[in-house]
Design a protein around this motif. Structure first.
Motif, short mmCIF file in Angstrom:
data_model
loop_
_atom_site.label_atom_id
_atom_site.label_comp_id
_atom_site.label_asym_id
_atom_site.label_seq_id
_atom_site.Cartn_x
_atom_site.Cartn_y
_atom_site.Cartn_z
N PRO A 155 0.92 -1.09 -0.11
CA PRO A 155 -0.06 0.13 -0.04
C PRO A 155 0.71 1.14 0.07
O PRO A 155 1.93 1.45 0.51
CB PRO A 155 -0.83 -0.10 1.36
CG PRO A 155 -0.70 -1.53 1.71
CD PRO A 155 0.53 -2.08 1.17
N LEU A 156 0.11 2.31 -0.83
CA LEU A 156 1.01 3.74 -0.69
C LEU A 156 1.41 4.10 0.88
O LEU A 156 0.68 4.15 1.57
CB LEU A 156 0.05 4.56 -1.43
CG LEU A 156 0.96 6.00 -1.65
CD1 LEU A 156 2.01 5.84 -2.66
CD2 LEU A 156 -0.09 6.99 -1.95
N GLY A 157 2.54 4.50 1.09
CA GLY A 157 3.10 4.74 2.32
C GLY A 157 3.75 3.83 3.34
O GLY A 157 4.14 4.04 4.34
N SER A 158 3.42 2.61 3.23
CA SER A 158 4.15 1.47 3.76
C SER A 158 5.36 1.37 3.47
O SER A 158 6.03 1.92 2.41
CB SER A 158 3.16 -0.01 3.61
OG SER A 158 3.27 -0.39 2.08
N PHE A 159 6.26 0.37 4.13
CA PHE A 159 7.50 0.15 3.98
C PHE A 159 7.78 -0.98 3.11
O PHE A 159 7.28 -2.12 3.42
CB PHE A 159 8.37 0.14 5.33
CG PHE A 159 8.43 1.45 6.02
CD1 PHE A 159 9.52 2.28 5.30
CD2 PHE A 159 7.74 1.94 6.87
CE1 PHE A 159 10.00 3.50 6.29
CE2 PHE A 159 8.05 3.01 7.41
CZ PHE A 159 9.09 3.88 6.97
N ILE A 160 8.75 -0.83 2.08
CA ILE A 160 9.23 -2.21 1.21
C ILE A 160 10.55 -2.52 1.99
O ILE A 160 11.49 -1.77 1.48
CB ILE A 160 9.20 -1.69 -0.14
CG1 ILE A 160 7.54 -0.89 -0.47
CG2 ILE A 160 9.56 -2.91 -0.78
CD1 ILE A 160 8.02 -0.28 -2.02
N PRO A 161 10.76 -3.62 2.58
CA PRO A 161 11.86 -4.20 3.17
C PRO A 161 12.62 -4.66 1.89
O PRO A 161 12.14 -5.74 1.36
CB PRO A 161 11.61 -5.02 4.24
CG PRO A 161 10.31 -4.83 4.35
CD PRO A 161 9.48 -4.49 3.07
N ILE A 162 13.94 -4.22 1.62
CA ILE A 162 14.79 -4.70 0.66
C ILE A 162 16.11 -5.00 1.10
O ILE A 162 16.54 -4.07 1.67
CB ILE A 162 14.81 -3.45 -0.65
CG1 ILE A 162 13.46 -3.31 -1.20
CG2 ILE A 162 15.84 -4.11 -1.76
CD1 ILE A 162 13.66 -2.12 -2.33
N MET A 163 16.48 -6.19 0.79
CA MET A 163 18.10 -6.64 1.28
C MET A 163 18.67 -7.11 0.09
O MET A 163 18.33 -7.88 -0.78
CB MET A 163 18.05 -7.63 2.47
CG MET A 163 19.51 -7.97 3.00
SD MET A 163 19.36 -8.93 4.48
CE MET A 163 18.66 -10.56 3.81
N ALA A 164 20.11 -6.59 0.06
CA ALA A 164 21.12 -6.89 -0.92
C ALA A 164 22.29 -7.67 -0.07
O ALA A 164 22.68 -7.23 0.77
CB ALA A 164 21.49 -5.75 -1.57
N THR A 165 22.62 -8.82 -0.68
CA THR A 165 24.03 -9.38 -0.22
C THR A 165 24.87 -9.68 -1.40
O THR A 165 24.80 -9.85 -2.37
CB THR A 165 23.69 -10.78 0.49
OG1 THR A 165 23.03 -11.57 -0.42
CG2 THR A 165 22.51 -10.39 1.59
N VAL A 166 26.22 -9.89 -0.69
CA VAL A 166 26.86 -10.77 -1.81
C VAL A 166 27.83 -11.69 -1.13
O VAL A 166 28.24 -11.64 -0.02
CB VAL A 166 28.36 -9.41 -1.88
CG1 VAL A 166 28.89 -9.14 -0.79
CG2 VAL A 166 28.95 -9.87 -3.03
N GLU A 167 27.88 -12.78 -2.08
CA GLU A 167 28.48 -14.11 -1.57
C GLU A 167 30.18 -13.61 -1.68
O GLU A 167 30.59 -13.66 -2.80
CB GLU A 167 28.19 -15.32 -2.17
CG GLU A 167 26.66 -15.37 -1.84
CD GLU A 167 26.24 -16.62 -2.92
OE1 GLU A 167 27.16 -17.75 -3.24
OE2 GLU A 167 25.15 -16.97 -3.03
N GLN A 168 30.82 -13.48 -0.49
CA GLN A 168 32.34 -13.38 -0.61
C GLN A 168 33.19 -14.20 -1.16
O GLN A 168 34.46 -14.05 -1.37
CB GLN A 168 32.49 -12.65 0.58
CG GLN A 168 31.87 -11.45 1.10
CD GLN A 168 32.28 -10.55 2.38
OE1 GLN A 168 32.55 -9.51 2.39
NE2 GLN A 168 32.66 -11.67 3.52
#
Length: 313
Positions: A155-168
């Motif tokens: 919904p508009l105004g809610s939070f969108i959790p986004i996670m980025a990772t790297v395999e080292q």
């Protein structure tokens, strides 16, 4: 090794301001140190401790543990008479909005200087590298970032959790950065594409100036978490978030290798830009209002797209 011929070690620590809310245990070995910081304040985030430029080796709700070599973490060498000392700073960088103030605790390991030890005449420079391919991931997460999102509808105004990772793989420790992010109505950017800038200017979360979007505190240098407030863009359509990811040496952060967001109501009439990994160096974010000039440096990077569905009131 010369290090194992040292006869004895005096273990102690000095502090500019001693906290009565914590206990530090320090063990100085011939060529590395073990440090355990026990924090009594329940609202302190132990993952926010740093020893020099090193993240904790492990954390619990109350403890930050470091097991590091003197060759790492930017230890300093001080020689006085027959004493050889390694010094570093244990720092705490609070999360945005926390009522715990940042502080620095001086850590010192002192040894009897070996008779055959002399300060090098030259300061050698080394190029380090790792083996193995770097693999980047980015995706939508659930509210506490513990797993993938169960829905792509926000919904508009809610939070969108986004996670980025790297395999080292076998690389040295790396700091993952989100250099650029845009929202678009197509998976691939095309001339004339309708886009909405989210992160620009080499790591500046420009959307945070007009919303409550923010970077969350890191749990590991190889991942980054973004709470993005759903914005008014292409309502009723499928939207793709496309980001450019990069990794760098954690000690090499500068104005083009950074993670910055805008913090409102920061004790001032206006907000200010803040560096996620060390607010004390937030001056690196000053260029977010103008232009962050890049310098030619090598980095590993990748680009990923993460789709999310339409927003509704």
């Amino acid at each position: 090794m010369m290090a194992f011929r040292w006869q004895c070690a005096l273990l102690f620590s000095l502090a500019a301001a001693i906290s009565v809310h914590a206990d530090m245990k320090l063990k100085c070995w011939p060529d590395f140190v073990t440090l355990v910081w026990t924090e009594s304040r329940s609202h302190a985030d132990t993952s926010n401790f740093r020893l020099g430029n090193c993240f904790p080796s492990s954390v619990t709700a109350r403890e930050a543990v470091f097991n590091v070599y003197f060759n790492d973490c930017n230890f300093r060498i001080l020689v006085t008479g027959d004493q050889l000392m390694y010094t570093n700073d244990l720092t705490y960088v609070p999360s945005p909005g926390s009522d715990i103030h940042p502080f620095t605790h001086l850590v010192v390991c002192s040894y009897k200087r070996p008779k055959d030890w002399y300060r090098p005449i030259y300061d050698p420079k080394f190029n380090t590298y790792g083996q193995g391919e770097l693999v980047f991931h980015i995706g939508l997460m659930n509210d506490d970032f513990s797993g993938p999102a169960e829905s792509t509808h926000f919904p508009l105004g809610s939070f969108i959790p986004i996670m980025a990772t790297v395999e080292q793989e076998t690389h040295q420790p790396l700091l993952l950065l989100l250099e650029e992010c845009v929202a678009a109505t197509t998976p691939e950017l095309q001339p004339g594409s309708n886009i909405y800038p989210i992160i620009s200017n080499k790591g500046c979360l420009v959307d945070s100036k007009t919303s409550r979007s923010k970077f969350e505190p890191r749990k590991d240098s190889s991942e980054i978490r973004l709470s993005l407030q759903a914005f008014r863009f292409a309502l009723g359509q499928e939207v793709f978030i496309r980001c450019k990811l990069g990794v760098w040496d954690p000690s090499g952060v500068d104005n083009i290798k950074k993670t910055c967001h805008y913090v409102k109501n920061h004790g001032k009439a206006l907000g200010s830009w803040e560096l996620l990994d060390n607010p004390a160096k937030s001056n690196l974010c000053n260029c977010c209002e103008t232009s962050c000039t890049p310098r030619i440096r090598h980095a590993w990077n990748g680009t990923k797209s993460s789709p999310w569905a339409s927003q509704n009131h």
